[in-house]
Enzyme design. Structure first.
Site, PDB file in Angstrom:
ATOM      1  CG  ASN A   9       4.927  -0.399  10.143  1.00 27.10           C
ATOM      2  OD1 ASN A   9       4.739   0.484  10.701  1.00 27.10           O
ATOM      3  ND2 ASN A   9       5.146  -0.353   8.816  1.00 27.10           N
ATOM      4  CD1 TRP A  10       1.593  -1.391  15.852  1.00 24.03           C
ATOM      5  CD2 TRP A  10       1.493   0.197  17.514  1.00 24.03           C
ATOM      6  NE1 TRP A  10       1.633  -1.874  17.166  1.00 24.03           N
ATOM      7  CE2 TRP A  10       1.616  -1.095  18.239  1.00 24.03           C
ATOM      8  CE3 TRP A  10       1.363   1.296  18.098  1.00 24.03           C
ATOM      9  CZ2 TRP A  10       1.546  -1.244  19.456  1.00 24.03           C
ATOM     10  CZ3 TRP A  10       1.370   1.329  19.511  1.00 24.03           C
ATOM     11  CH2 TRP A  10       1.318   0.281  20.140  1.00 24.03           C
ATOM     12  CE  LYS A  11       1.931  -0.631   7.200  1.00 22.71           C
ATOM     13  NZ  LYS A  11       1.348  -1.038   5.960  1.00 22.71           N
ATOM     14  CG  HIS A  97       6.903   0.586   4.718  1.00 21.21           C
ATOM     15  ND1 HIS A  97       5.734   0.790   4.160  1.00 21.21           N
ATOM     16  CD2 HIS A  97       6.520  -0.559   5.492  1.00 21.21           C
ATOM     17  CE1 HIS A  97       4.987   0.012   4.280  1.00 21.21           C
ATOM     18  NE2 HIS A  97       5.341  -0.983   5.189  1.00 21.21           N
ATOM     19  CD  GLU A  99       2.256   1.436   4.068  1.00 27.60           C
ATOM     20  OE1 GLU A  99       2.542   2.340   4.897  1.00 27.60           O
ATOM     21  OE2 GLU A  99       1.619   0.559   3.906  1.00 27.60           O
ATOM     22  CD  GLU A 169       6.873  -4.533   4.867  1.00 29.33           C
ATOM     23  OE1 GLU A 169       6.335  -5.488   5.844  1.00 29.33           O
ATOM     24  OE2 GLU A 169       6.701  -3.743   4.375  1.00 29.33           O
ATOM     25  N   GLY A 175      -1.480  -4.772   3.028  1.00 34.46           N
ATOM     26  CA  GLY A 175      -2.674  -4.223   3.651  1.00 34.46           C
ATOM     27  C   GLY A 175      -3.870  -4.700   2.495  1.00 34.46           C
ATOM     28  CB  SER A 215      -1.863  -9.773   4.152  1.00 40.66           C
ATOM     29  OG  SER A 215      -2.306  -8.464   3.486  1.00 40.66           O
ATOM     30  N   GLY A 236       1.581  -5.512   9.638  1.00 44.51           N
ATOM     31  CA  GLY A 236       0.616  -4.215   9.854  1.00 44.51           C
ATOM     32  C   GLY A 236      -0.441  -4.263  10.699  1.00 44.51           C
ATOM     33  N   GLY A 237      -1.229  -4.399   9.894  1.00 45.77           N
ATOM     34  CA  GLY A 237      -2.779  -4.603  10.518  1.00 45.77           C
ATOM     35  C   GLY A 237      -3.001  -5.684  11.626  1.00 45.77           C
TER      36      GLY A 237
HETATM   37  P1  13P Z   1      -0.232  -5.572   6.542  1.00 41.64           P
HETATM   38  O1  13P Z   1       0.481  -6.637   7.401  1.00 41.64           O
HETATM   39  O2  13P Z   1      -1.204  -4.839   6.913  1.00 41.64           O
HETATM   40  O3  13P Z   1      -0.208  -6.203   5.137  1.00 41.64           O
HETATM   41  O4  13P Z   1       1.080  -4.467   6.497  1.00 41.64           O
HETATM   42  C1  13P Z   1       2.415  -5.079   6.045  1.00 41.64           C
HETATM   43  C2  13P Z   1       3.402  -3.918   6.296  1.00 41.64           C
HETATM   44  O5  13P Z   1       3.420  -3.034   5.440  1.00 41.64           O
HETATM   45  C3  13P Z   1       4.312  -3.971   7.578  1.00 41.64           C
HETATM   46  O6  13P Z   1       5.331  -2.958   7.175  1.00 41.64           O
END
Ligand code: 13P
Length: 256
Positions: A9-11, A97, A99, A169, A175, A215, A236-237
């Protein structure tokens, strides 16, 4: 055993040019996605077309979006439809998600409408559930996540549910560099699996993939993916760097 799904997930990162570069690097790291698993990238909307060209050349890598609207068209400024996503080659879409729930007013109800729209259009929804630290400390996490699963799948038939992916999640792990322990992840995944069996039946529940997100990194992926009910990761990251995303794909391949 279920096939792992390793999803990035590149956000809000990577426009079209950066998308081409990152996918070129990923292609160098993993020239062929292993047959034993599925790998997916979810860039921002404006980068989907650029990604689509690359993904087509990169055998086995799937493309997904980070959101969709549940209507077919209309006056919904800033939104996109399932048809538009299909036109640029999306086979998956992330729905609800945390967010999106926190900053953009998504609710369990809109998540349900979007899950239904995605499955009716043949796009696999990855719907997200998870609790905040406050909710976990108050001991509310199990009931909260159970309810999120129930509402998201309301009126989704068993035959469609097999194409649905659930992503657990925990908000406190997103994050933050803090990860759920493998035991905490397994406990929640097992609970979700049980709830899916209640809603449908054992076979359907067994077929649905439940991803862990929060994470996930190369150093903890083996322990998390080694849990019996962790069927992949929503990353994500670590998906923003070709090397770390490729490392996680390789770890999943070893475990497959
Ligand atoms: P991180 O891997 O950066 O914690 O993000 C997780 C996430 O929200 C994937 O959708």
């Amino acid at each position: 055993m279920r096939r792992f799904l390793i999803a990035g997930n590149w956000k809000m990162h990577n426009g079209p040019a950066a998308t081409r570069s990152l996918l070129t690097e990923l292609n160098e790291e993993v020239p062929d996605i292993p047959d034993s698993l599925d790998a997916l990238v979810c860039p921002p909307f404006v980068s989907l077309e650029a990604a689509s060209e690359k993904v087509r050349k990169h055998f086995g890598l799937f493309l997904g979006a980070q959101n969709l609207h549940f209507e077919d068209e209309g006056a919904y400024t800033g939104e996109v439809t399932a048809d538009m996503l299909k036109e640029v080659g999306c086979e998956y879409v992330i729905v609800g998600h945390s967010e999106r729930r926190e900053y953009f007013g998504e609710t369990d109800k809109t998540v349900n409408l979007k899950v239904k729209k995605a499955v009716s259009e043949g796009i696999k929804p990855i719907f997200c559930v998870g609790e905040s630290l406050k909710q976990r400390k108050a001991g509310e996490h199990v009931n909260l996540v159970k309810k999120q699963v129930q509402v998201a799948l309301n009126e989704v038939e068993a035959s469609d549910a097999e194409d649905v992916v659930v992503a657990y999640e925990p908000l406190w792990a997103i994050g933050t560099g803090e990860t759920a322990t493998p035991e905490q992840a397994q406990e929640m995944h097992d609970m979700i699996r049980g709830e899916l069996a209640e809603l449908y039946d054992e076979d359907t529940s067994d077929a649905i993939r439940i991803l862990y997100g929060g994470s996930m990194k190369p150093h903890n992926a083996e322990d998390l993916l080694g849990q019996p009910d962790v069927d992949g990761g929503l990353i994500g990251g670590a998906s923003l760097k070709a090397e770390s995303f490729a490392d996680i794909i390789r770890i999943a391949e070893e475990l497959s």
